[in-house]
Write an enzyme that holds these catalytic residues in place. Structure first.
Site, mmCIF file in Angstrom:
data_model
loop_
_atom_site.group_PDB
_atom_site.id
_atom_site.type_symbol
_atom_site.label_atom_id
_atom_site.label_comp_id
_atom_site.label_asym_id
_atom_site.label_seq_id
_atom_site.Cartn_x
_atom_site.Cartn_y
_atom_site.Cartn_z
ATOM 1 N N HIS A 248 -25.382 -15.591 -68.445
ATOM 2 C CA HIS A 248 -25.310 -16.662 -69.432
ATOM 3 C C HIS A 248 -24.038 -17.489 -69.322
ATOM 4 O O HIS A 248 -24.111 -18.709 -69.275
ATOM 5 C CB HIS A 248 -25.555 -16.227 -70.864
ATOM 6 N N TYR A 252 -22.312 -22.067 -68.773
ATOM 7 C CA TYR A 252 -21.197 -22.888 -69.248
ATOM 8 C C TYR A 252 -20.242 -23.225 -68.126
ATOM 9 O O TYR A 252 -19.536 -24.233 -68.188
ATOM 10 C CB TYR A 252 -20.507 -22.205 -70.440
ATOM 11 N N HIS A 399 -36.844 -25.944 -69.833
ATOM 12 C CA HIS A 399 -35.583 -26.024 -70.589
ATOM 13 C C HIS A 399 -34.389 -26.218 -69.657
ATOM 14 O O HIS A 399 -33.596 -27.137 -69.828
ATOM 15 C CB HIS A 399 -35.404 -24.756 -71.423
ATOM 16 N N PHE A 400 -34.272 -25.359 -68.648
ATOM 17 C CA PHE A 400 -33.002 -25.446 -67.903
ATOM 18 C C PHE A 400 -32.998 -26.574 -66.871
ATOM 19 O O PHE A 400 -31.945 -26.879 -66.326
ATOM 20 C CB PHE A 400 -32.562 -24.092 -67.340
ATOM 21 N N HIS A 401 -34.143 -27.208 -66.632
ATOM 22 C CA HIS A 401 -34.061 -28.435 -65.840
ATOM 23 C C HIS A 401 -33.532 -29.600 -66.684
ATOM 24 O O HIS A 401 -33.074 -30.599 -66.138
ATOM 25 C CB HIS A 401 -35.411 -28.775 -65.202
ATOM 26 N N ARG A 462 -43.693 -18.678 -65.311
ATOM 27 C CA ARG A 462 -42.755 -19.293 -64.371
ATOM 28 C C ARG A 462 -42.740 -18.461 -63.086
ATOM 29 O O ARG A 462 -43.407 -17.440 -63.008
ATOM 30 C CB ARG A 462 -41.362 -19.332 -64.993
ATOM 31 N N ARG A 463 -41.996 -18.884 -62.092
ATOM 32 C CA ARG A 463 -41.715 -18.124 -60.872
ATOM 33 C C ARG A 463 -42.983 -17.621 -60.197
ATOM 34 O O ARG A 463 -43.051 -16.471 -59.776
ATOM 35 C CB ARG A 463 -40.856 -16.904 -61.209
#
Lengths: 588, 189
Positions: A248, A252, A399-401, A462-463
């Site tokens: 995680h 950041y 989300h993370f794209h 996913r994946r």
């Protein structure tokens, strides 16, 4: 970047003498070279990773299956590692080297040491890269089809893990280099506030030192000895937990260089000044404190971890929203100030006065806008019990794209349009292409990410190379699964075209014979300066100590109970793909 | 420290939003009774599942008037059993574990969802209110054949449902309900 009076026959060499004395390239030619070489690696990784991305978008939607589905996972591993580790962290290293040098106004202490960490990071990348690519060649008995998360007991060749370890050591050395540079500055300026950009670099690196302990223990203590056949397979839940201890906060680590650009460069491009230096410092301190003790939120659906630990991680995660919300305020206020300096008026009319034709500005502004959307889709993931509906579905990459794939990647591309001329002395090849490219990225991501979020709500995992099963009919809330696939693939193709345009534009800039102009490296001071904040904010030792205490509080009990449960090396765990029996078992 | 008034206002609103988010989670846990997958399932030896009670003969067991247990083994690249039949209006506890690597277990379109980790048993209790056919997919990459790993779950009208293996040996009662599976579309037949 164009100014009147430019003559056609001017070369970069003759123009270099005309660069202002305070331009970064004139002051720090050697540091500029370091940044150029880091950016080169970052952009090569970006190109290969983006190509893997478009292959996946076409493959999993069934539109064009160029590779075998079994090889899809090799491409997916390359996509994840090259983009989320190599592109992001090499670019970060370039930005931080530039920012630390610029804001402390002194070069790193030792040229040799700087090149040493650049080479270490590159060597680690090459080792892991070879292991991943070899997975495509059946004749070579090396593979690393373990994806970005490399969960044991899936196993990669030892060279993959060793490469990762060497790479992480390289980042530690980079951090040490930036700290030495700071300490040298401190000796000459014992009573001054830490310059803002350097403060951001240092707090981010303290966070990184703490966070990477998790992955270092996972890889060095467990995975390398296991893959070499010296030790038995480790507890899979333990290695997962150590991964997410790091997994995680790395989010950041990707984001902080983008924040650094938003806080310090974006206001200048917008024609204004940072709204509040104290708030910027508070935000970076909050990230240092809260980034790590939240990793268990990736494990909400893991068996073997008590609900209470998950609840604590959830609460911490929600508070991690605070520094990003504060950033939204400060960045928008700074941009508005810039717009009003440029003659903008009205409640919203000032938006028209912003430099929308500048790809560096528009790219970062669109990146910030998309980060807001990504932040809220992330709150759904963070919502412990709502997460049941979307966990490991297509929602998550959707989300993370938005976050790493746009807030970070698009800010980096926009930042490159501003920064590359400053470290090369060459004029940006084409502003219109740059502008088109950043807008195209935004549009492509709207299509792809929206389709992914909606597919995730329908339960599409996913994946997966072929998310089409005879046993399963996915039911979407609106529209058909077929239309979602088309949308996803269309967005993916736009993104790939955008990536190619970016690489072309930056490549032609690096070879451009027209000199860059107006490269003043000074950044305007904040409207509320550092003198308005308490000096305790600059007490890095104190914040590091509190961050460590929070990590101990969040992780000691869960780790203890995981080891109590199945032990360090539980019986019956076996590597996949199957390899030679661990040495100890052979002896025993 | 100087903080602008608008900043204070924004800070207050942000904190309120965060507390609001946390409240929704607390409500989901305390009000709607959705509990998390936790450590209750215990540990098993993935190589000894053939000798482990429940996993030696995976499938459905009736443990109470409307209560069922389902043991499922995930392996590269299938679920055992490949078809699960249950009656509607029942409370079902799934015990899922893996024989080899990390897998996922998701009843597509519902919130019955868990990670499956070798050596650990995932225990989730769900309610099936309506008849329907659901797909079960592995949602964690588990190797080159990952995309072929799926199973099916058929929820029948109670009148149409007969237990295949009617071993009426209640083990332990189900205390908690941690997820409610409801079809998202109109696929209930």
């Amino acid at each position: 970047m164009s100014t009147p009076g430019e003559t056609a026959g001017e070369t970069v060499e003759s123009a270099r003498e005309m660069l202002p004395d305070n331009s970064f390239l004139i002051q720090y030619p050697h540091v500029s070279r370091v940044v150029r070489s880091l950016f080169l690696t970052a952009f090569v990784a970006f190109g290969i990773g983006a190509f893997m991305g478009v292959l996946q978008a076409l493959h999993r939607t069934g539109i064009a299956r160029i590779v075998e589905s079994a090889d899809y996972y090799t491409f997916l591993t390359l996509h994840g590692v090259l983009l989320a580790i190599v592109f992001t962290i090499f670019f970060l290293a370039g930005v931080f080297t530039w920012a630390n040098t610029r804001s402390l106004d002194r070069p790193p202490v030792s040229k040799r040491f700087t090149w040493f960490w650049v080479v270490t990071m590159s060597a680690g990348t090459a080792m892991a890269g070879i292991a991943m690519l070899a997975g495509l060649l059946p004749s070579i008995d090396i593979s690393a089809d373990v994806l970005f998360t490399f969960y044991a007991p899936l196993q990669a060749h030892p060279i993959f893990y060793i490469g990762l370890a060497v790479f992480v050591i390289g980042t530690w050395l980079a951090g040490i280099d930036w700290f030495r540079q700071f300490l040298a500055w401190r000796r000459e300026h014992p009573d001054e506030r830490i310059p803002l950009q350097s403060f951001m670099v240092l707090t981010t690196m303290i966070m990184w030192f703490i966070a990477t302990l998790g992955v270092a223990v996972e890889v060095v203590v467990f995975l390398i000895p296991w893959s070499l056949g010296i030790m038995p397979a480790p507890n899979p839940l333990l290695t997962r937990t150590l991964f997410w201890f790091f997994g995680h906060p790395i989010v950041y680590f990707w984001l902080m260089p983008a924040y650094l650009l938003w806080y310090t460069v974006l206001p200048k491009i917008a024609g204004g000044r940072l709204f509040s230096d104290p708030l910027a410092r508070v935000v970076f301190v909050l990230f240092l404190l809260l980034s790590t003790p939240v990793g268990i939120h990736h494990q909400y659906l893991d068996p073997g971890i008590a609900e209470g630990f998950k609840f604590i991680a959830m609460t911490n995660t929600m508070f991690l929203l605070l520094p990003s919300l504060l950033t939204a305020f400060t960045v928008v206020a700074s941009i508005e100030h810039g717009a009003r300096q440029r003659g903008g008026t009205g409640y919203f009319g000032w938006l028209k006065a912003l430099p929308w034709r500048d790809p560096a500005f528009t790219g970062m502004a669109l990146a910030g806008l998309m980060f807001a959307a990504g932040g809220f889709s992330g709150m759904v993931n963070a919502g412990m019990n709502i997460n049941y509906l979307v966990h490991n579905t297509l929602w998550v990459p959707g989300h993370f794209h938005l976050t790493v794939g746009t807030a970070v990647a698009l800010s980096f591309m926009a930042g490159a349009y501003w920064l590359v001329p400053r470290i090369t002395g060459r004029k940006l090849y084409s502003r219109p292409i740059g502008l088109f490219q950043v807008v195209l990225w935004f549009v492509g991501m709207v299509f792809m990410s929206a389709a992914m979020h909606r597919g995730g709500l329908a339960g599409i995992p996913r994946r997966t190379a072929e998310p089409q099963y005879p046993q399963v009919a996915f039911e979407t809330v609106a529209g058909s699964v077929g239309s979602l696939r088309l949308q996803l693939a269309f967005g993916g193709v736009l993104l790939f075209v955008s990536a190619l345009l970016f690489l072309m534009n930056v490549g032609l800039t690096a070879m451009n014979n027209k000199p860059a102009r107006g490269l003043d490296s000074a950044l305007p001071p904040a409207l509320s300066g550092p003198e308005q904040s308490p000096t305790v904010l600059d007490n890095l030792k104190l914040w590091a100590l509190i961050a460590v205490v929070l990590v101990i509080l969040a992780y000691s009990l869960p780790l203890y109970s995981i080891v109590q449960g199945a032990g360090l090396y539980p019986a019956g765990q076996e590597a996949s793909p199957a390899v030679i029996a661990p040495l100890l078992e052979v002896i025993a | 420290m100087h903080v602008h008034n608008y900043e204070k206002l924004w800070l207050g609103a942000s904190l309120l939003l965060i507390v609001g988010f946390i409240s929704t989670i607390v409500y989901g846990a305390a009000g709607a009774g959705i509990t998390m997958v936790n450590d209750e399932g215990g540990q098993v030896n993935p190589k000894e599942l053939g000798n482990t009670s429940g996993f030696d003969d995976p499938g459905v067991t009736k443990v109470g008037p409307n209560e069922y247990e389902v043991h499922i083994v995930a392996l590269q690249f299938a679920f055992q059993p490949g078809t699960v039949e249950l009656p509607a209006n029942s409370t079902v506890t799934f015990y899922v574990t893996s024989r080899d690597v990390v897998h996922g277990f998701e009843v597509a379109g519902t919130n019955a969802n868990t990670m499956v980790i070798p050596g650990e048993v995932s225990q989730i209790t769900v309610e099936f209110d309506e008849p329907g056919e659901y797909g079960i997919v592995c949602h964690e990459y588990c190797g080159a054949g990952h995309h072929s790993m799926a199973a099916e779950l058929i929820v029948r009208e109670p009148s149409n449902f007969t237990m295949q293996d009617d071993t009426q040996t209640p083990t332990s009662g189900n205390e908690t309900t941690n997820a409610t599976a409801t079809p998202t579309g109109g696929e209930s037949a």
